[in-house]
Scaffold this motif. Structure first.
Motif, short mmCIF file in Angstrom:
data_model
loop_
_atom_site.label_atom_id
_atom_site.label_comp_id
_atom_site.label_asym_id
_atom_site.label_seq_id
_atom_site.Cartn_x
_atom_site.Cartn_y
_atom_site.Cartn_z
N MET A 1 26.97 36.77 48.51
CA MET A 1 26.17 36.52 48.00
C MET A 1 24.66 35.89 48.80
SD MET A 1 25.53 37.09 45.42
CE MET A 1 24.08 37.14 43.84
N GLY A 2 24.83 35.10 49.79
CA GLY A 2 24.13 34.04 50.11
C GLY A 2 23.26 35.23 51.32
N THR A 3 24.15 35.92 51.81
CA THR A 3 23.71 36.56 53.36
C THR A 3 22.45 38.31 52.12
OG1 THR A 3 25.67 36.83 54.10
CG2 THR A 3 24.20 39.06 54.70
N ILE A 4 22.93 38.69 50.97
CA ILE A 4 22.30 39.36 49.91
C ILE A 4 20.76 38.46 49.71
CG2 ILE A 4 21.48 40.35 48.22
CD1 ILE A 4 24.39 40.72 47.88
N TRP A 5 20.84 37.33 49.21
CA TRP A 5 19.14 36.35 49.46
C TRP A 5 18.75 36.02 50.77
CZ3 TRP A 5 17.07 36.45 44.76
CH2 TRP A 5 17.72 37.03 43.67
N GLY A 6 19.55 36.27 51.08
CA GLY A 6 18.61 36.00 52.88
C GLY A 6 18.19 37.02 53.43
N LEU A 7 18.51 37.56 52.99
CA LEU A 7 18.25 39.60 53.59
C LEU A 7 16.66 39.43 52.18
CD1 LEU A 7 21.25 42.25 54.31
CD2 LEU A 7 18.76 40.49 56.41
N VAL A 8 16.98 39.11 51.08
CA VAL A 8 15.98 39.27 50.25
C VAL A 8 14.51 38.59 50.73
CG1 VAL A 8 14.95 38.81 47.79
CG2 VAL A 8 16.98 40.23 48.43
N ILE A 9 15.06 37.08 50.92
CA ILE A 9 13.83 36.22 51.03
C ILE A 9 13.06 36.84 52.66
CG2 ILE A 9 13.28 33.86 52.14
CD1 ILE A 9 15.44 33.38 49.79
N ALA A 10 13.97 37.42 53.60
CA ALA A 10 13.37 37.90 54.62
C ALA A 10 12.39 38.92 54.34
CB ALA A 10 14.41 38.54 56.03
N LEU A 11 12.43 39.96 53.98
CA LEU A 11 11.76 41.21 53.08
C LEU A 11 10.65 40.65 52.82
CD1 LEU A 11 12.01 44.88 53.31
CD2 LEU A 11 12.80 44.05 50.62
N VAL A 12 10.52 39.97 51.59
CA VAL A 12 9.66 39.22 51.55
C VAL A 12 8.52 38.78 52.09
CG1 VAL A 12 8.87 37.66 49.49
CG2 VAL A 12 10.26 39.36 48.85
N GLY A 13 9.52 38.18 53.27
CA GLY A 13 8.21 37.53 54.30
C GLY A 13 7.66 38.71 55.38
N GLY A 14 8.28 39.87 55.21
CA GLY A 14 7.74 40.37 55.94
C GLY A 14 6.80 41.50 55.06
N LEU A 15 6.93 41.51 53.59
CA LEU A 15 6.77 41.61 52.72
C LEU A 15 4.38 41.33 52.96
CD1 LEU A 15 7.45 43.60 49.80
CD2 LEU A 15 6.10 44.83 51.34
N PHE A 16 5.33 39.95 52.98
CA PHE A 16 3.70 39.20 53.07
C PHE A 16 2.71 39.28 54.19
CE2 PHE A 16 4.62 34.80 50.49
CZ PHE A 16 4.40 35.85 49.24
N ILE A 17 3.34 39.68 55.52
CA ILE A 17 2.93 39.05 57.24
C ILE A 17 2.19 40.66 56.85
CG2 ILE A 17 3.39 39.68 59.19
CD1 ILE A 17 6.34 37.95 59.02
N PHE A 18 2.65 42.09 56.61
CA PHE A 18 1.97 43.32 56.39
C PHE A 18 1.11 43.22 54.82
CE2 PHE A 18 1.30 47.58 54.20
CZ PHE A 18 1.08 47.96 55.28
N TRP A 19 1.13 42.69 53.92
CA TRP A 19 -0.19 42.96 53.13
C TRP A 19 -0.94 41.39 54.31
CZ3 TRP A 19 3.27 41.29 48.04
CH2 TRP A 19 3.88 42.30 47.94
N GLY A 20 -0.84 39.99 54.55
CA GLY A 20 -2.37 39.63 55.32
C GLY A 20 -2.56 40.33 56.63
N ARG A 21 -1.60 41.19 56.77
CA ARG A 21 -2.43 41.87 58.52
C ARG A 21 -3.64 42.82 57.51
NH1 ARG A 21 -2.24 40.62 63.26
NH2 ARG A 21 -1.48 43.05 63.77
N THR A 22 -3.09 43.58 56.69
CA THR A 22 -3.91 44.84 56.37
C THR A 22 -5.04 44.13 54.96
OG1 THR A 22 -2.07 45.10 54.95
CG2 THR A 22 -1.95 46.15 56.57
N ARG A 23 -4.80 43.46 54.76
CA ARG A 23 -5.78 42.37 53.58
C ARG A 23 -5.31 43.79 52.83
NH1 ARG A 23 -10.09 38.58 55.44
NH2 ARG A 23 -9.36 38.23 57.40
N SER A 24 -4.03 43.10 52.38
CA SER A 24 -3.65 44.89 50.93
C SER A 24 -4.44 44.26 49.42
CB SER A 24 -2.33 44.90 50.76
OG SER A 24 -2.11 45.52 49.70
N SER A 25 -4.97 45.58 49.33
CA SER A 25 -5.35 45.58 48.33
C SER A 25 -4.02 45.55 46.38
CB SER A 25 -6.44 47.29 47.33
OG SER A 25 -5.68 47.87 47.56
N PHE A 26 -2.94 45.63 47.22
CA PHE A 26 -1.36 45.46 45.93
C PHE A 26 -2.16 44.25 45.17
CE2 PHE A 26 2.78 44.62 45.34
CZ PHE A 26 2.84 45.93 44.77
#
Length: 66
Positions: A1-26
């Motif tokens: 179960m921890g593996t799934i949560w770890g991957l979810v946290i990493a995915l959200v981190g990737g979204l933060f990087i993407f949104w910060g780089r593009t200055r997203s309007s989401f």
């Protein structure tokens, strides 16, 4: 179960990087950035890029140790 949560946290981190780089309007990012702008000012997008990187590292570590 921890593996799934770890991957979810990493995915959200990737979204933060993407949104910060593009200055997203989401909507979710705009709300988060508006709250963070009170503390970080114009550096809010860089803050989310760094926070995203740290979330990826933490998520990978959680996934590996689970």
């Amino acid at each position: 179960m921890g593996t799934i949560w770890g991957l979810v946290i990493a995915l959200v981190g990737g979204l933060f990087i993407f949104w910060g780089r593009t200055r997203s309007s989401f909507l979710v990012y705009r709300l988060l950035a508006a709250r963070s702008r009170l503390l970080w000012g114009d550096r809010v997008h860089g803050f989310y890029q760094v926070a995203g990187g740290l979330m990826i590292i933490a998520g990978v570590l959680i996934a590996i140790t689970a």
